[in-house]
Design a protein around this motif. Structure first.
Motif, PDB file in Angstrom:
ATOM      1  N   ALA B  11       0.909  -1.202  -0.140  1.00 20.36           N
ATOM      2  CA  ALA B  11       0.051   0.004  -0.063  1.00 20.36           C
ATOM      3  C   ALA B  11       0.867   1.201  -0.040  1.00 20.36           C
ATOM      4  O   ALA B  11       1.871   1.300   0.839  1.00 20.36           O
ATOM      5  N   HIS B  12       0.530   2.172  -0.668  1.00 20.03           N
ATOM      6  CA  HIS B  12       1.053   3.706  -0.590  1.00 20.03           C
ATOM      7  C   HIS B  12       0.188   4.347   0.169  1.00 20.03           C
ATOM      8  O   HIS B  12      -0.898   5.039  -0.506  1.00 20.03           O
ATOM      9  N   ALA B  14      -2.972   5.278   2.389  1.00 19.18           N
ATOM     10  CA  ALA B  14      -4.164   4.257   2.547  1.00 19.18           C
ATOM     11  C   ALA B  14      -4.480   3.646   1.141  1.00 19.18           C
ATOM     12  O   ALA B  14      -5.291   2.774   1.219  1.00 19.18           O
ATOM     13  N   HIS B  15      -3.629   3.695   0.068  1.00 18.13           N
ATOM     14  CA  HIS B  15      -4.076   3.286  -1.154  1.00 18.13           C
ATOM     15  C   HIS B  15      -3.420   1.956  -1.556  1.00 18.13           C
ATOM     16  O   HIS B  15      -2.318   2.149  -1.437  1.00 18.13           O
ATOM     17  N   GLU B  16      -4.186   1.123  -1.733  1.00 14.87           N
ATOM     18  CA  GLU B  16      -3.489  -0.263  -1.847  1.00 14.87           C
ATOM     19  C   GLU B  16      -3.034  -0.620  -3.455  1.00 14.87           C
ATOM     20  O   GLU B  16      -3.930  -0.233  -4.271  1.00 14.87           O
ATOM     21  N   VAL B  17      -1.982  -0.877  -3.545  1.00 19.69           N
ATOM     22  CA  VAL B  17      -1.416  -0.870  -5.004  1.00 19.69           C
ATOM     23  C   VAL B  17      -1.430  -2.420  -5.754  1.00 19.69           C
ATOM     24  O   VAL B  17      -1.726  -2.841  -6.632  1.00 19.69           O
ATOM     25  N   HIS B  19      -2.875  -6.217  -4.436  1.00 21.14           N
ATOM     26  CA  HIS B  19      -3.884  -6.920  -3.725  1.00 21.14           C
ATOM     27  C   HIS B  19      -3.660  -8.347  -3.477  1.00 21.14           C
ATOM     28  O   HIS B  19      -4.344  -9.090  -4.162  1.00 21.14           O
ATOM     29  N   ASP B 208      -3.878  -3.911 -12.472  1.00 22.95           N
ATOM     30  CA  ASP B 208      -4.579  -3.279 -11.537  1.00 22.95           C
ATOM     31  C   ASP B 208      -4.073  -3.892  -9.918  1.00 22.95           C
ATOM     32  O   ASP B 208      -4.938  -4.161  -9.203  1.00 22.95           O
TER      33      ASP B 208
END
Lengths: 438, 332, 298
Positions: B11-12, B14-17, B19, B208
């Protein structure tokens, strides 16, 4: 393009208008002075009074921060073509301007004046400002060295106060008795600074400068230079001068009654005295204005102790000089007449700043006022007859700067006396050679 | 040494890159991670290298769990997209850097550097500085630097994308030959599908932050697992049409059919189509067709191409048809 | 852009350069061969000023003081600036504030800065010595020695001036910070993959890449060092303690010109100062070029 020209032209006209004076308005006399805030307050009082009584005269006081600043401003403004009309300067430093023809001689105006006569002033001060046969400036004060002392402290420790006729040995004894630690016991201040006897009150404060040592030499019958009129070198190697120097540095090294250089750096002598931590201070009238603000203790003055066989004092005198490049000499002269005349001298004397150079005023209540400290102001007048002065050659400021450092090291670091004397001689010979005598 | 990623999330903020990525690279296998920009390929590589921290999951090299180890302790070597050569050092000093820093004696380090340089074909460039080398030469030096350390895992971050097309083809072949000689588990990241098909022992398609399919190039090509994989690999991309659309009968209704451009036949039989435009690429022609409200591309020999704006008929062979579920995108 | 427009844009700078720098410099050069006190017209004296300078003990002391100051303060200042730049280049909470704090002393007017240190260095009541006395008894430090006599001992006073100059590294700090930030980050990532220690990274990666900027700053700081010492020496130590321990060339020039009204003599000293600066710059430039050459040849 035309709009631009119009705007530019208007701007130029407006700036030109700002400084214009019509033929009716009197010129503004600019007086350049320096001093501590309390001293400057005295000059402001004088100027305000003059403006009141002279109905329409305009005087602008220009305040420099210290002596160097004043000299810089003076010389740069002379070079720039618009010098101040008047400046106040000590006789020891005016020589460089006198030698460069920057000061207007006053003999003609004096002859025609009805307010100021040279005979009214103390000759010791007046002569100090004669340069090559002409009277260049008029002195406002004539002070010698006196001993300021903290009466409250003396009473607290039960030590006899200094009095007329006391000697150098009396001074040492008194100072030793007044050097105490925080619990009030006598201590020797010579123990190393980190020692257990941390001095809280010192007995004596004195600047390690030439003008403090010179009176001792004269009192012992000696000379500091080879020729007072045209000096070429110092003569400290001879008997009385050498002894005076030795006894002076003994104040710290042998007796420890003056503060160390570190302590002086942290808190200068005047401040230390004002804070009640110095029993006695050797100084001129100048510090009276500052000490008059002290409310916590009582203080007074005593005469300089007798070092040798005859009493000797050293002249402290400031005079008003008109610059030769001034454009308002007549107006400046009128202010000068007021300041040196009886009226101006009374005003300045009541502020406490001066020992008036006007003989009558100095004997009047304006100076001798018993309600203001120092009550013993008569001491200043008693010292005048035995006042002597240092040579007033043009390079004297450089000489004082050079000797200041050497004497500081002699007093605080205990440099060998012969080395000190040799340095005093070697470093100042070229400066003497460059100097111009009055 | 093998490389294994289990449930790796990155994750960067709060954003997960990434999964939950699962991946293994066998000993001496060259696995290519293929995906469009922003898919998370470089992030995956950096997670393996230890340059980016992992928020969940496990990375194992051989028997060791390296998830919490800093990059220097993982014994991996990386070739950056920009090669990251030290501009103030010569090629020889660049190659030997890793050894010098590990206190290998200077003479031994220099000798190993020489050998590594020779094996990638830049042995004659050792005294030059990166500023004096061409793109291809710099790439060889970067490779030599990775090789000289004999690490457990090689990580290559789009190493060929800064080269011009001709050099890229040449280096591709050399890279493959090099890997065949030297071996070592290698993770190679690229967005170029031709490169992936040529180089990889296996390909992992990433989109993604999720793996769409892992398989041999052949599997990826002939049996793509999702519509994304189907369209991503192959140029021009596979045509996707509804089963009950212009070419009916090839699959049950409600499905999507995929036909590669090369599997479409133009002629007099089949659905009606109008030719929107024709691109000639050497011996082939890419014919962009309109079938009703759908469009499709066909690849036919250039000599047989129809004129723009003309009408023709399109048909496909059964065997060349792939069937997908339109909602999940997965192969059926 | 036409040449005329270029000319207009450069005009203010050129006017300033000529009027405020070149013309006064030329005037100083001429005055060095004359006696001038601003009150009477200048008098030509040939090389008499230089002869006098050669025999003037105070001038020799001032020259030595300035050279020693440059030799000690300049490397230290660069080290401090580099250390700060490397410490504060990463993004971290509070790093913006830290950078501002590091650059702030340079923004304070020099005289105010000097007066602040005058208080800080007060031997008895100033915070520095108060702090040093913590843990000691009877006015000694915890180690049982007297705290440095900042303003009354010659060596301690020189150290004080140097210490004062270590905080005004804001400009060098910002330049080095920028230089560090433009270095390619992949090179550092690679170094971390290769398991290089922080010292290795500094020595083999950061330092060589920043070296050109450091070289430039070294030359610039050397030139500046002759001026940086002026206000502190004037405001804090007044050239003392005797004998002339912190009288630097710049203070010597100031005294002779503005206190003793010997502008010709002071100009001669300024010319010497200029020659020394030029010599130092040329020397450094050649050393740096030679070093670069050696590196390039490998």
């Amino acid at each position: 393009m035309r709009k631009l020209t119009a705007i530019l032209a208007t701007a130029i006209l407006l700036t030109g208008c700002g400084g214009a004076e019509t033929a009716d308005t009197p010129p503004t006399v600019r007086l350049l002075v320096f001093g501590a805030p309390e001293e400057l307050e005295s000059y402001r009082t004088l100027v305000d009074e003059y403006v009141k009584v002279s109905s329409g005269a305009r005087v602008q006081l220009v305040e420099a921060s210290d002596r160097e600043d004043l000299i810089t401003r003076l010389s740069t403004s002379i070079a720039g073509g618009s010098p101040p009309d008047l400046f106040l300067m000590n006789y020891r430093f005016y020589g460089q301007f006198a030698a460069k023809n920057a000061v207007e001689p006053l003999d003609d105006r004096l002859a025609k004046s009805t307010v100021v006569k040279l005979a009214d002033l103390y000759p010791q001060a007046v002569e100090a400002f004669r340069w090559q046969g002409r009277q260049l400036c008029l002195p406002q004060n004539v002070s010698s060295l006196v001993v300021y002392y903290n009466r409250t402290l003396f009473q607290k420790f039960g030590v006899a106060e200094p009095k007329a006729g006391w000697t150098w040995n009396d001074l040492i004894t008194t100072a030793t008795a007044m050097t105490r630690n925080a619990s009030g016991t006598i201590v020797r201040g010579t123990e190393s600074e980190g020692g257990s006897a941390r001095v809280a009150v010192y007995g004596l404060g004195v600047e390690p400068t030439l003008i403090r040592v010179a009176p001792l030499v004269w009192s012992a019958g000696g000379q500091i230079v080879d020729d007072e009129r045209k000096p070429t070198r110092f003569t400290f190697e001879a008997g009385p001068a050498r002894d005076a120097l030795r006894d002076f540095v003994a104040l710290r090294l042998a007796y420890g009654v003056v503060p160390t250089d570190e302590e002086v750096e942290a808190e200068n002598d005047e401040s230390r005295f004002s804070n009640g931590r110095l029993a006695m201070l050797l100084s001129s009238r100048r510090v009276t204005t500052t000490f008059r603000t002290v409310k916590d203790f009582e203080w007074d003055v005593a005469p300089m102790p007798l070092y040798g066989k005859q009493p000797a004092g050293i002249l402290h005198s400031d005079a008003y000089c008109i610059t030769s490049g001034s454009k308002a000499k007549d107006a400046a002269w009128r202010f000068l007449e007021f300041a040196i005349g009886a009226e101006g001298q009374r005003i300045l004397a009541s502020t406490g700043r001066t020992v008036p150079s006007n003989i009558e005023v100095s004997k009047s209540p304006a100076f001798l006022d018993p309600t203001q400290p120092p009550r013993n102001a008569q001491v200043f007048l008693d010292a005048v007859p035995t006042i002597r002065r240092v040579p007033t050659i043009s390079t004297w400021p450089e000489i004082e700067d050079a000797t200041g450092g050497i004497l500081e090291n002699a007093l605080y670091r205990g440099d060998k006396l012969d080395d000190v004397i040799r340095q005093l001689d070697e470093q100042t010979r070229p400066i003497f050679a460059r100097g111009v005598s009055p | 040494m093998t490389l294994a990623l289990e449930g790796v999330r990155v994750a960067h903020g709060a954003h997960e890159v990434l999964h939950g990525v699962d991946l293994t690279v066998a000993r001496d296998e060259l696995l290519v991670v293929l995906g469009p920009s922003g898919a998370g390929k470089s992030t995956l590589l950096r997670a393996v290298a230890g340059l980016t921290p992992v928020s969940a999951g496990r990375v194992a090299i051989g028997e060791r769990d390296v998830t919490r180890l800093r990059p220097g302790q993982r014994n991996v070597a990386m070739v950056f997209q920009s090669y990251a050569l030290f501009p103030h050092l010569t090629a020889a000093e660049n190659i030997a850097f890793g050894l010098i820093v590990r206190d290998v004696p200077k003479a031994a380090a220099a000798e190993r550097a020489r050998q590594a340089a020779a094996s990638v074909g830049c042995g004659h460039l050792l005294d030059r500085r990166p500023g004096q080398l061409s793109g291809g030469e710099r790439q060889r030096v970067a490779l030599a630097r990775a090789l000289v350390r004999e690490p457990d895992v090689f990580l290559l971050d789009e190493p060929l994308s800064n080269l011009d097309a001709e050099l890229r083809v040449e280096m591709r072949a050399e890279l493959k030959a090099l890997h065949a000689r030297v071996g070592g588990a290698t993770l190679h990241v690229t967005h170029d599908q031709v490169e992936a098909l040529v180089l990889g022992d296996r390909i992992a398609v990433l989109r993604d932050g999720r793996i769409e399919q892992i398989g041999t190039p052949d599997e990826i090509w002939s049996t793509p697992a999702t519509t994304f994989v189907a369209r991503f690999v192959g140029s021009p991309p596979m045509n996707l049409l509804p089963a009950d659309g212009p070419l009916p009968g090839l699959a049950p209704p409600g499905r999507l059919i995929g036909i590669r451009p090369g599997a479409l036949r133009l002629g007099s039989e089949g659905a009606v189509a109008s030719v929107e435009r024709v691109e000639v690429v050497g011996e082939d022609a890419h014919v962009y067709l309109r079938l009703g409200e759908h469009s499709a591309v066909a690849r036919i020999p250039s000599a047989e191409r129809p004129a723009t704006g003309s009408e023709t008929h399109v048909m496909a062979r059964d065997a060349d048809v792939h069937v997908f579920d339109p909602t999940t995108g997965k192969r059926v | 852009m036409s040449r005329r427009q270029l000319g207009f844009m450069l005009a203010p700078y050129v006017v300033g350069l000529v009027g405020l720098v070149l013309l006064p410099a030329a005037a100083t050069l001429v005055l060095a061969f004359a006696d001038y006190d601003l009150v009477q017209p200048p008098q030509w004296t040939g090389t008499a000023n230089f002869t006098e300078l050669a025999g003037d003990g105070i001038f020799r002391t001032a020259l030595l003081n300035s050279l020693v100051f440059a030799a000690v303060a300049v490397p230290l200042r660069l080290l401090v600036a580099l250390g700060l730049a490397l410490l504060l280049h990463r993004r971290a909470p509070g790093v913006g504030t830290a950078r501002t704090v590091a650059a702030l002393p340079t923004a304070v007017p020099e005289v105010a800065y000097g007066l602040l240190w005058l208080w800080l260095f007060n031997p008895l009541y100033g915070p520095v010595n108060q702090l040093l006395r913590v843990g000691g008894e009877n006015g000694l430090t915890a180690l049982g020695r007297t705290p440095p006599q900042w303003l009354t001992d010659p060596t301690d006073a020189r150290a004080a001036i140097i210490i004062m100059s270590l905080f005004t590294v804001g400009e060098s700090f910002l330049v080095l910070l920028a230089a560090r930030l433009v270095l390619p980050p992949e090179v550092y990532e690679l170094a971390s993959i290769e398991d290089a220690t922080p010292w290795d990274v500094f020595r083999r990666v950061t330092l060589p890449l920043i070296a050109p900027v450091l070289g430039l700053l070294l030359v610039r700081d050397t030139i500046l060092s002759f001026q940086v010492s002026f206000v502190p020496a004037l405001v804090v130590t007044d050239g003392g303690p005797p004998p002339y321990a912190t009288t630097y060339l710049s203070l010597f020039v100031y005294r002779n010109a503005f206190e003793y009204l010997r502008y010709g003599y002071a100009s001669a000293a300024t010319v010497v100062m200029l020659l020394v600066t030029v010599a130092a710059v040329i020397l450094q430039w050649r050393l740096l070029r030679r070093w670069q050459h050696l590196r390039a040849r490998g």
